[in-house]
Design a protein around this motif. Structure first.
Motif, PDB file in Angstrom:
ATOM      1  N   VAL A 156       0.840  -1.199   0.000  1.00  0.00           N
ATOM      2  CA  VAL A 156       0.000   0.000   0.000  1.00  0.00           C
ATOM      3  C   VAL A 156       0.875   1.248   0.000  1.00  0.00           C
ATOM      4  N   TYR A 157       0.552   2.161  -0.889  1.00  0.00           N
ATOM      5  CA  TYR A 157       1.276   3.433  -0.962  1.00  0.00           C
ATOM      6  C   TYR A 157       0.831   4.337   0.184  1.00  0.00           C
ATOM      7  N   LYS A 158       1.795   4.904   0.911  1.00  0.00           N
ATOM      8  CA  LYS A 158       1.487   5.730   2.069  1.00  0.00           C
ATOM      9  C   LYS A 158       1.940   7.178   1.894  1.00  0.00           C
ATOM     10  N   GLY A 159       2.316   7.536   0.689  1.00  0.00           N
ATOM     11  CA  GLY A 159       2.740   8.907   0.441  1.00  0.00           C
ATOM     12  C   GLY A 159       1.567   9.835   0.208  1.00  0.00           C
ATOM     13  N   LYS A 160       1.861  11.065  -0.202  1.00  0.00           N
ATOM     14  CA  LYS A 160       0.828  12.075  -0.395  1.00  0.00           C
ATOM     15  C   LYS A 160       0.184  12.006  -1.770  1.00  0.00           C
ATOM     16  N   ASP A 161       0.991  11.814  -2.802  1.00  0.00           N
ATOM     17  CA  ASP A 161       0.465  11.857  -4.171  1.00  0.00           C
ATOM     18  C   ASP A 161       1.325  10.969  -5.061  1.00  0.00           C
ATOM     19  N   ALA A 162       0.824   9.790  -5.387  1.00  0.00           N
ATOM     20  CA  ALA A 162       1.604   8.839  -6.183  1.00  0.00           C
ATOM     21  C   ALA A 162       1.946   9.398  -7.550  1.00  0.00           C
ATOM     22  N   MET A 163       1.054  10.200  -8.127  1.00  0.00           N
ATOM     23  CA  MET A 163       1.292  10.733  -9.463  1.00  0.00           C
ATOM     24  C   MET A 163       2.360  11.826  -9.461  1.00  0.00           C
ATOM     25  N   ALA A 164       2.710  12.302  -8.290  1.00  0.00           N
ATOM     26  CA  ALA A 164       3.756  13.329  -8.194  1.00  0.00           C
ATOM     27  C   ALA A 164       5.126  12.720  -7.933  1.00  0.00           C
ATOM     28  N   GLU A 165       5.173  11.415  -7.712  1.00  0.00           N
ATOM     29  CA  GLU A 165       6.464  10.754  -7.474  1.00  0.00           C
ATOM     30  C   GLU A 165       7.285  10.741  -8.763  1.00  0.00           C
ATOM     31  N   THR A 166       8.590  10.906  -8.613  1.00  0.00           N
ATOM     32  CA  THR A 166       9.512  10.949  -9.742  1.00  0.00           C
ATOM     33  C   THR A 166      10.626   9.938  -9.529  1.00  0.00           C
ATOM     34  N   ARG A 167      11.507   9.801 -10.514  1.00  0.00           N
ATOM     35  CA  ARG A 167      12.665   8.927 -10.347  1.00  0.00           C
ATOM     36  C   ARG A 167      13.478   9.336  -9.127  1.00  0.00           C
ATOM     37  N   GLU A 168      13.602  10.641  -8.931  1.00  0.00           N
ATOM     38  CA  GLU A 168      14.417  11.145  -7.833  1.00  0.00           C
ATOM     39  C   GLU A 168      13.799  10.779  -6.479  1.00  0.00           C
ATOM     40  N   THR A 169      12.489  10.960  -6.340  1.00  0.00           N
ATOM     41  CA  THR A 169      11.854  10.618  -5.067  1.00  0.00           C
ATOM     42  C   THR A 169      11.837   9.106  -4.858  1.00  0.00           C
ATOM     43  N   LEU A 170      11.724   8.357  -5.939  1.00  0.00           N
ATOM     44  CA  LEU A 170      11.746   6.905  -5.836  1.00  0.00           C
ATOM     45  C   LEU A 170      13.095   6.415  -5.326  1.00  0.00           C
ATOM     46  N   VAL A 171      14.162   6.909  -5.914  1.00  0.00           N
ATOM     47  CA  VAL A 171      15.501   6.490  -5.512  1.00  0.00           C
ATOM     48  C   VAL A 171      15.781   6.917  -4.068  1.00  0.00           C
ATOM     49  N   ALA A 172      15.292   8.088  -3.692  1.00  0.00           N
ATOM     50  CA  ALA A 172      15.549   8.600  -2.348  1.00  0.00           C
ATOM     51  C   ALA A 172      14.900   7.745  -1.264  1.00  0.00           C
ATOM     52  N   ASP A 173      13.790   7.073  -1.588  1.00  0.00           N
ATOM     53  CA  ASP A 173      13.096   6.251  -0.593  1.00  0.00           C
ATOM     54  C   ASP A 173      12.620   4.949  -1.225  1.00  0.00           C
ATOM     55  N   ILE A 174      13.533   4.310  -1.931  1.00  0.00           N
ATOM     56  CA  ILE A 174      13.136   3.149  -2.727  1.00  0.00           C
ATOM     57  C   ILE A 174      12.647   1.988  -1.868  1.00  0.00           C
ATOM     58  N   GLU A 175      13.144   1.891  -0.652  1.00  0.00           N
ATOM     59  CA  GLU A 175      12.730   0.793   0.220  1.00  0.00           C
ATOM     60  C   GLU A 175      11.227   0.829   0.487  1.00  0.00           C
ATOM     61  N   ASN A 176      10.680   2.037   0.620  1.00  0.00           N
ATOM     62  CA  ASN A 176       9.261   2.176   0.924  1.00  0.00           C
ATOM     63  C   ASN A 176       8.389   2.437  -0.296  1.00  0.00           C
ATOM     64  N   LEU A 177       8.985   2.890  -1.389  1.00  0.00           N
ATOM     65  CA  LEU A 177       8.187   3.325  -2.526  1.00  0.00           C
ATOM     66  C   LEU A 177       8.110   2.342  -3.686  1.00  0.00           C
ATOM     67  N   TYR A 178       9.153   1.546  -3.880  1.00  0.00           N
ATOM     68  CA  TYR A 178       9.209   0.753  -5.112  1.00  0.00           C
ATOM     69  C   TYR A 178       8.019  -0.188  -5.273  1.00  0.00           C
ATOM     70  N   GLY A 179       7.793  -1.045  -4.285  1.00  0.00           N
ATOM     71  CA  GLY A 179       6.683  -1.989  -4.388  1.00  0.00           C
ATOM     72  C   GLY A 179       5.333  -1.311  -4.510  1.00  0.00           C
ATOM     73  N   PRO A 180       4.995  -0.366  -3.613  1.00  0.00           N
ATOM     74  CA  PRO A 180       3.709   0.319  -3.715  1.00  0.00           C
ATOM     75  C   PRO A 180       3.500   1.061  -5.036  1.00  0.00           C
ATOM     76  N   LEU A 181       4.543   1.706  -5.554  1.00  0.00           N
ATOM     77  CA  LEU A 181       4.384   2.435  -6.820  1.00  0.00           C
ATOM     78  C   LEU A 181       4.219   1.479  -7.998  1.00  0.00           C
ATOM     79  N   LYS A 182       4.884   0.331  -7.947  1.00  0.00           N
ATOM     80  CA  LYS A 182       4.662  -0.677  -8.977  1.00  0.00           C
ATOM     81  C   LYS A 182       3.217  -1.188  -8.918  1.00  0.00           C
ATOM     82  N   ALA A 183       2.723  -1.400  -7.701  1.00  0.00           N
ATOM     83  CA  ALA A 183       1.345  -1.864  -7.544  1.00  0.00           C
ATOM     84  C   ALA A 183       0.361  -0.838  -8.107  1.00  0.00           C
ATOM     85  N   LEU A 184       0.604   0.438  -7.840  1.00  0.00           N
ATOM     86  CA  LEU A 184      -0.262   1.482  -8.373  1.00  0.00           C
ATOM     87  C   LEU A 184      -0.123   1.612  -9.882  1.00  0.00           C
ATOM     88  N   SER A 185       1.070   1.320 -10.401  1.00  0.00           N
ATOM     89  CA  SER A 185       1.261   1.321 -11.856  1.00  0.00           C
ATOM     90  C   SER A 185       0.428   0.224 -12.505  1.00  0.00           C
TER      91      SER A 185
END
Length: 380
Positions: A156-185
């Protein structure tokens, strides 16, 4: 042990060097590739990374018409005029080259961000008949679960706005973002392309062209011989899939119009740590001694044993035995493990000496010797 950051960052963002023609065109083990019953117009988003060139080579062999779309930074010369290569940049929303075009199939290889799928949908929805998306087993919420199937709960994505996430924000917090953002993709793919969607979730992709060295560490190290440290008791399960098997199967999914969600993990039998090690040695040969070191001791000494996860006590214990029954039923096949190892080593040994000297995954020989020395001392 492999950290989630290392595991996911390499899996999501690693890029490949230009492939050798002999491997870029490698196809399934067996006879010459027969032509497909019906030629398709296939658009491949990406296409020049790890798996993409195998998709292209197999699609061409099957008689399909292939178009790639990417930034044009790594063109593959041997394709020549056999492949239409369109240039754009999904990070900036530059998809103009796709406008006004139609394809039977679109294969989306590199996406880790939902807005990439959204933007592709704005241009391609209604213009492609079938959309295939490469996801990951990291979409599952509970990595400790053994036998995870495609219906297991997703992260489950726990950030503020998945559509505002970028490569830079993904790399900065990849442990928490990669799986949830793939699921939302994945969810965005269904939103944009409806029922005609195929979601493919691989684990470790290995073989020629793998620039991460995650699996390459093992045949490379075993080929060097001597005393090799193996993690655990040798019975922990490991799953890997040859990039060629993955790429070629996706083309067959497209040919058959197969939709649904599939775990693309291999092989079709239980591969343990010991079986992997001896399987590599069967290819490399030479004097060898395998020494098992307990997971707790390895963790204490911070030795990153790549690809492996202990079957208990790790947040990712289930990554070694994800259910692949549905994918096998849908036609996923696996070339012999020895073939993957032999071809991988042949490709790797063709790289420049300075590249082969790098340790991009796993541990250095010095670190291995240090841990082995400590283990033998403790055992007395």
């Amino acid at each position: 042990m492999t950290t989630r950051r290392d595991l996911l960052k390499l899996g999501a963002l690693a890029t490949a060097a230009a492939a050798l023609p002999a491997f870029a065109g490698a196809a399934s083990v067996g006879n010459a590739i027969p032509k497909a019953a019906k030629p398709l117009r296939i658009l491949i988003l990406g296409g020049t990374g790890f798996t993409g060139p195998f998709q292209v080579a197999y699609a061409l062999a099957r008689g399909h018409k292939v178009t790639t779309f990417n930034r044009g930074r790594r063109p593959i010369a041997e394709w020549g005029d056999k492949v239409e290569q369109l240039i754009g940049d999904r990070t900036t929303g530059d998809l103009k080259a796709l406008e006004g075009r139609e394809w039977d199939v679109c294969i989306d290889n590199p996406t880790s961000l939902p807005y990439w799928v959204r933007d592709a949908g704005k241009v391609l929805a209604g213009k492609v008949g079938h959309y295939l998306f490469i996801s990951t087993i990291s979409v599952y919420a509970d990595g400790t679960k053994h036998g995870m199937d495609e219906d297991s709960p997703l992260a489950v994505y726990k950030g503020k706005d998945a559509m505002a996430e970028t490569r830079e924000t993904l790399v900065a917090d990849i442990e928490n973002l990669y799986g949830p953002l793939k699921a939302l993709s994945e969810a965005e793919a269904h939103k944009q392309f409806g029922r005609n969607v195929t979601i493919v979730r691989p684990g470790y992709i290995v073989g020629p062209r793998d620039e991460t060295d995650r699996f390459t560490y093992w045949p490379k190290r075993i080929a060097q011989g001597g005393e090799v440290m193996l993690p655990g008791d040798g019975l922990d399960p490991i799953q890997v899939i040859d990039g060629r098997d993955l790429g070629e199967w996706m083309i067959r999914l497209a040919e058959n119009g197969t939709t649904g969600v599939f775990n693309a993990c291999g092989p079709d039998y239980t591969l343990t740590t010991d079986a992997m090690a001896w399987g590599c040695h069967a290819v490399t040969g030479g004097p060898i001694k395998f020494t098992h070191v307990p997971a707790e001791f390895i963790a204490k000494h911070e030795a990153d044993m790549t690809v492996w996860q202990p079957r208990e006590g790790s947040p990712y214990s289930g990554y070694g035995d994800v259910s692949n029954a549905r994918a096998i039923a849908a036609g996923l096949t696996f070339r012999p493990f020895a073939t993957t190892v032999a071809d991988l080593l042949a490709w790797y040994r063709s790289l420049p000496a300075e590249r082969q000297a790098e340790t991009r995954a796993g541990i250095t020989r010095e670190k291995e010797a240090e841990v082995l020395k400590a283990w033998h001392a403790q055992k007395g």
